[in-house]
Design a protein around this motif. Structure first.
Motif, mmCIF file in Angstrom:
data_model
loop_
_atom_site.group_PDB
_atom_site.id
_atom_site.type_symbol
_atom_site.label_atom_id
_atom_site.label_comp_id
_atom_site.label_asym_id
_atom_site.label_seq_id
_atom_site.Cartn_x
_atom_site.Cartn_y
_atom_site.Cartn_z
ATOM 1 N N PHE A 153 -14.822 9.883 -12.006
ATOM 2 C CA PHE A 153 -13.592 8.710 -11.827
ATOM 3 C C PHE A 153 -12.472 9.265 -11.020
ATOM 4 C CE2 PHE A 153 -16.014 7.399 -16.091
ATOM 5 C CZ PHE A 153 -16.808 6.594 -15.184
ATOM 6 N N LEU A 154 -12.412 8.654 -9.815
ATOM 7 C CA LEU A 154 -11.260 9.130 -9.001
ATOM 8 C C LEU A 154 -10.166 7.773 -8.894
ATOM 9 C CD1 LEU A 154 -9.620 10.921 -7.023
ATOM 10 C CD2 LEU A 154 -11.277 10.057 -5.174
ATOM 11 N N LYS A 155 -9.034 8.051 -9.695
ATOM 12 C CA LYS A 155 -8.057 7.302 -9.634
ATOM 13 C C LYS A 155 -7.262 7.217 -8.127
ATOM 14 C CE LYS A 155 -3.368 6.233 -11.452
ATOM 15 N NZ LYS A 155 -2.541 6.822 -12.562
ATOM 16 N N VAL A 156 -7.194 5.993 -7.394
ATOM 17 C CA VAL A 156 -6.691 6.000 -6.303
ATOM 18 C C VAL A 156 -5.464 4.836 -6.114
ATOM 19 C CG1 VAL A 156 -8.766 6.503 -4.948
ATOM 20 C CG2 VAL A 156 -8.128 3.987 -5.214
ATOM 21 N N GLN A 157 -5.402 4.080 -7.226
ATOM 22 C CA GLN A 157 -4.595 3.192 -7.359
ATOM 23 C C GLN A 157 -4.021 2.824 -8.812
ATOM 24 O OE1 GLN A 157 -4.882 -0.334 -8.397
ATOM 25 N NE2 GLN A 157 -2.944 -0.999 -7.803
ATOM 26 N N ASP A 158 -2.783 2.186 -8.846
ATOM 27 C CA ASP A 158 -2.274 2.052 -10.169
ATOM 28 C C ASP A 158 -1.552 0.699 -10.237
ATOM 29 O OD1 ASP A 158 -1.897 2.172 -12.991
ATOM 30 O OD2 ASP A 158 -1.067 4.115 -13.053
ATOM 31 N N GLY A 159 -1.516 -0.281 -11.351
ATOM 32 C CA GLY A 159 -0.728 -1.308 -11.386
ATOM 33 C C GLY A 159 -1.045 -2.646 -10.801
ATOM 34 N N ILE A 175 3.992 -2.105 -11.525
ATOM 35 C CA ILE A 175 3.709 -2.616 -10.168
ATOM 36 C C ILE A 175 2.638 -1.980 -9.360
ATOM 37 C CG2 ILE A 175 5.957 -3.471 -9.775
ATOM 38 C CD1 ILE A 175 6.579 -1.066 -8.215
ATOM 39 N N SER A 176 1.927 -2.479 -8.348
ATOM 40 C CA SER A 176 0.808 -1.880 -7.625
ATOM 41 C C SER A 176 1.465 -0.839 -6.923
ATOM 42 C CB SER A 176 0.274 -3.150 -6.669
ATOM 43 O OG SER A 176 -0.818 -2.500 -5.981
ATOM 44 N N ARG A 177 0.876 0.199 -7.005
ATOM 45 C CA ARG A 177 0.959 1.440 -6.234
ATOM 46 C C ARG A 177 -0.058 2.402 -5.861
ATOM 47 N NH1 ARG A 177 2.509 1.295 -11.498
ATOM 48 N NH2 ARG A 177 2.538 3.074 -12.645
ATOM 49 N N SER A 178 0.013 3.246 -4.993
ATOM 50 C CA SER A 178 -1.156 3.832 -4.291
ATOM 51 C C SER A 178 -0.968 5.267 -4.445
ATOM 52 C CB SER A 178 -1.657 3.360 -3.040
ATOM 53 O OG SER A 178 -1.866 2.019 -3.175
ATOM 54 N N ASP A 179 -1.960 6.144 -4.426
ATOM 55 C CA ASP A 179 -2.024 7.480 -4.054
ATOM 56 C C ASP A 179 -1.917 7.779 -2.748
ATOM 57 O OD1 ASP A 179 -1.798 10.392 -4.437
ATOM 58 O OD2 ASP A 179 -3.796 10.318 -5.725
ATOM 59 N N GLY A 207 -8.804 -3.028 -4.336
ATOM 60 C CA GLY A 207 -8.715 -3.280 -3.180
ATOM 61 C C GLY A 207 -7.185 -3.478 -2.634
ATOM 62 N N ASP A 208 -6.249 -3.391 -3.471
ATOM 63 C CA ASP A 208 -4.780 -3.296 -2.992
ATOM 64 C C ASP A 208 -4.294 -2.011 -2.633
ATOM 65 O OD1 ASP A 208 -2.562 -5.068 -2.594
ATOM 66 O OD2 ASP A 208 -1.781 -4.668 -4.543
ATOM 67 N N TYR A 209 -5.483 -1.169 -2.421
ATOM 68 C CA TYR A 209 -5.034 0.175 -2.103
ATOM 69 C C TYR A 209 -3.872 0.288 -0.851
ATOM 70 C CZ TYR A 209 -4.890 5.096 -0.561
ATOM 71 O OH TYR A 209 -4.350 6.217 -0.057
ATOM 72 N N HIS A 221 -1.870 2.506 4.737
ATOM 73 C CA HIS A 221 -3.332 2.601 4.781
ATOM 74 C C HIS A 221 -3.686 1.444 4.176
ATOM 75 C CE1 HIS A 221 -2.226 6.902 5.599
ATOM 76 N NE2 HIS A 221 -3.123 6.586 6.443
ATOM 77 N N THR A 222 -4.937 0.701 4.400
ATOM 78 C CA THR A 222 -5.620 -0.176 3.838
ATOM 79 C C THR A 222 -6.949 0.246 3.084
ATOM 80 O OG1 THR A 222 -7.345 -0.578 5.622
ATOM 81 C CG2 THR A 222 -5.171 -1.664 5.733
ATOM 82 N N PHE A 223 -7.434 -0.488 2.062
ATOM 83 C CA PHE A 223 -8.650 -0.090 1.207
ATOM 84 C C PHE A 223 -9.860 0.092 2.489
ATOM 85 C CE2 PHE A 223 -12.493 -0.886 -1.078
ATOM 86 C CZ PHE A 223 -12.454 -0.069 -1.973
ATOM 87 N N LEU A 224 -9.975 -0.515 3.553
ATOM 88 C CA LEU A 224 -11.015 0.004 4.525
ATOM 89 C C LEU A 224 -10.568 1.376 4.939
ATOM 90 C CD1 LEU A 224 -13.545 -0.665 6.076
ATOM 91 C CD2 LEU A 224 -11.887 -1.928 7.452
ATOM 92 N N ASP A 225 -9.323 1.748 5.401
ATOM 93 C CA ASP A 225 -8.851 2.941 5.825
ATOM 94 C C ASP A 225 -9.416 4.128 4.703
ATOM 95 O OD1 ASP A 225 -7.831 1.977 8.112
ATOM 96 O OD2 ASP A 225 -5.681 1.788 7.157
ATOM 97 N N LEU A 226 -9.258 3.832 3.401
ATOM 98 C CA LEU A 226 -9.586 4.773 2.510
ATOM 99 C C LEU A 226 -11.059 5.082 2.412
ATOM 100 C CD1 LEU A 226 -8.836 6.228 -0.248
ATOM 101 C CD2 LEU A 226 -9.293 4.242 -1.493
ATOM 102 N N VAL A 227 -11.844 3.828 2.455
ATOM 103 C CA VAL A 227 -13.254 3.940 2.262
ATOM 104 C C VAL A 227 -13.754 4.857 3.501
ATOM 105 C CG1 VAL A 227 -15.126 2.482 2.710
ATOM 106 C CG2 VAL A 227 -13.516 1.721 1.134
#
Length: 450
Positions: A153-159, A175-179, A207-209, A221-227
């Motif tokens: 399980f790889l955490k990419v985002q929190d909050g 709050i929403s925040r990302s790696d 999806g808020d990555y 970056h967007t979630f699509l960039d991450l994928v």
């Protein structure tokens, strides 16, 4: 650390995780820190010097289980140091600290500093609390879980910045925040180097990555960039997206998954209600037409994809008509299974003070109806897959003499236990559904290279 001096042999630490994949990823990261500091990690059922309980507060049941788990730890070693961390520890720190046997409670910003708070292994006269105002939880700590499973399980985002009226998660995680993208890719490469075949992307609102990636609200970056970037990491056989909001699951992402090297055709998309009136009351960010479009798009480009759905029953104001609207909507929708949650009142949420609460007996009845629908949906999905050729990743646990595994599109299979199959990928042909609802198959060939 003074506790190392006090112990000639390695002190033992055990962990128990409640709740979601995100909690598992964070527990694993904290545990690796203990091992690096000279601790020996043992199973929670064994005698240990420290027991760490990573708590959850999504459901009422998760709250109640905490006391039982503390008692289990005390039974194994009455003198052990017991620490509580996680979401419930942030929301109700004093309540947890008052549980008999609990020595330390750490909130959202402190949990990753657990080692710093343990100066010796002596039990405290009372539970000490170190929690924060949740607006202080504005920094990101990367995590991933390995070692316990054939997948990580790889955490990419929190909050989360959403204000759903039933949810305590923004209060518990901030709050929403990302790696950073670079760190996610480095973690993914490290996981791949350990011969782990599958990575599941996890977070509170994946999806808020990109939001808060470098400490600001701008999306670098967007979630699509991450994928797209993860799809290029060598050595990863499978990538799976965990739960993703329908308004954030864009068609471009769906289309990319359909043609990607590593992402599997499996989506889990929260719905929560099939009634638009209730979706508005919940303050969700979509209505059923958008949800229907997302499912249709997945089916268009990935006809054999598995689509899971979260749904809440018994939300305040849910009439019989609202419930039947949800039931009929889901019955007609081309989905594969449901995760059904019975609504429970959570402190400090808007829904807790709403009028027209649904009696608990009716909540339970509606929950049973939707769980029955889920069984029907899963059976129909499995039947649609019979006769097809799929790739199975076999799990590492012997369950009553069977080894289990999942196809790329999340069909669960089993066969008599064979340790040689653990953590291997095999091409199979799905043949029939057994009496317990698992799918039987014929092994064709190993598919571990790629």
């Amino acid at each position: 650390m003074s506790l190392k001096v006090a112990h000639k042999k390695k002190p033992k630490v055990a962990f128990h995780t409640l709740g979601c994949k995100l909690n598992f990823s964070e527990t694993s990261t904290i545990a690796r820190g203990f091992v690096q500091e000279g601790f020996e990690r043992v199973d929670f059922g064994e005698s240990a010097d420290i027991y760490v309980i990573n708590t959850c507060s999504v459901t009422e049941n998760a709250d109640k289980r905490f006391k039982t788990i503390v008692k289990q730890a005390q039974k194994s070693n009455p003198e052990a140091f017991v620490a509580a961390i996680g979401c419930y520890a942030q929301l109700k720190p004093r309540e947890l600290a008052d549980v008999h046997g609990v020595d330390l409670v750490l909130g959202a910003t402190e949990k990753f500093k657990l080692l710093d708070y343990i100066n010796d292994l002596s039990k405290n006269d009372y539970g000490q609390v170190h929690s924060c105002e949740i607006n202080e939880a504005d920094f990101y700590v990367g995590s991933y879980a390995i070692g316990d499973r054939t997948r990580a399980f790889l955490k990419v985002q929190d909050g989360c910045d959403y204000k759903c009226t039933y949810c305590t998660i923004p209060l518990a995680r901030g709050i929403s925040r990302s790696d950073t993208l670079e760190n996610v890719l480095n973690n993914a490469a490290e996981i791949a180097s350990k011969d782990i075949k599958e990575i599941v992307l996890t977070g509170v609102n994946v999806g808020d990555y990109g939001k808060g990636e470098f400490g600001n609200k701008k999306h670098e970056h967007t979630f699509l960039d991450l994928v797209k970037a993860l799809d290029e990491v060598p050595g990863i056989h499978r990538l799976r997206i965990s739960s993703i909001e329908p308004n954030l699951l864009k068609n471009e992402t769906i289309d990319f998954v359909a043609r990607s090297n590593s992402f599997v055709p499996h989506f889990h998309i929260p719905l929560q209600s099939g009634s638009d009136a209730l979706l508005k009351r919940m303050k969700r960010r979509y209505l059923t037409p958008l949800y229907t479009e997302r499912v249709a798009r997945i089916r268009e480009v990935m006809p054999d994809a598995c689509i899971g759905v979260d749904v809440i029953v018994g939300f305040p104001g849910e009439t019989e008509e609202h419930f039947l609207e949800t039931y009929n909507y889901l019955n007609e929708l081309d989905i594969s299974y449901l995760h059904v949650f019975t609504y429970s009142e959570r402190d400090n949420t808007e829904a807790a003070s709403m009028s027209d609460p649904v009696p608990k007996k009716i909540r339970s009845k509606r929950s049973r109806m939707l769980r029955g629908l889920s069984v029907k949906k899963r059976r129909a999905f499995y039947e649609s897959q019979l006769g097809t050729s799929r790739t199975v990743l076999f799990e590492g646990e012997n369950k009553s003499g069977y080894i289990h595994g999942f196809t790329e599109n999340y069909v669960k299979v089993r066969m008599p236990w064979d340790p040689a199959l653990v953590n291997t990928l095999h091409q199979v042909q799905l043949s029939e559904i057994d009496e317990e609802g698992f799918v039987r198959f014929e092994l064709l060939r190993e598919a571990g290279v790629g």
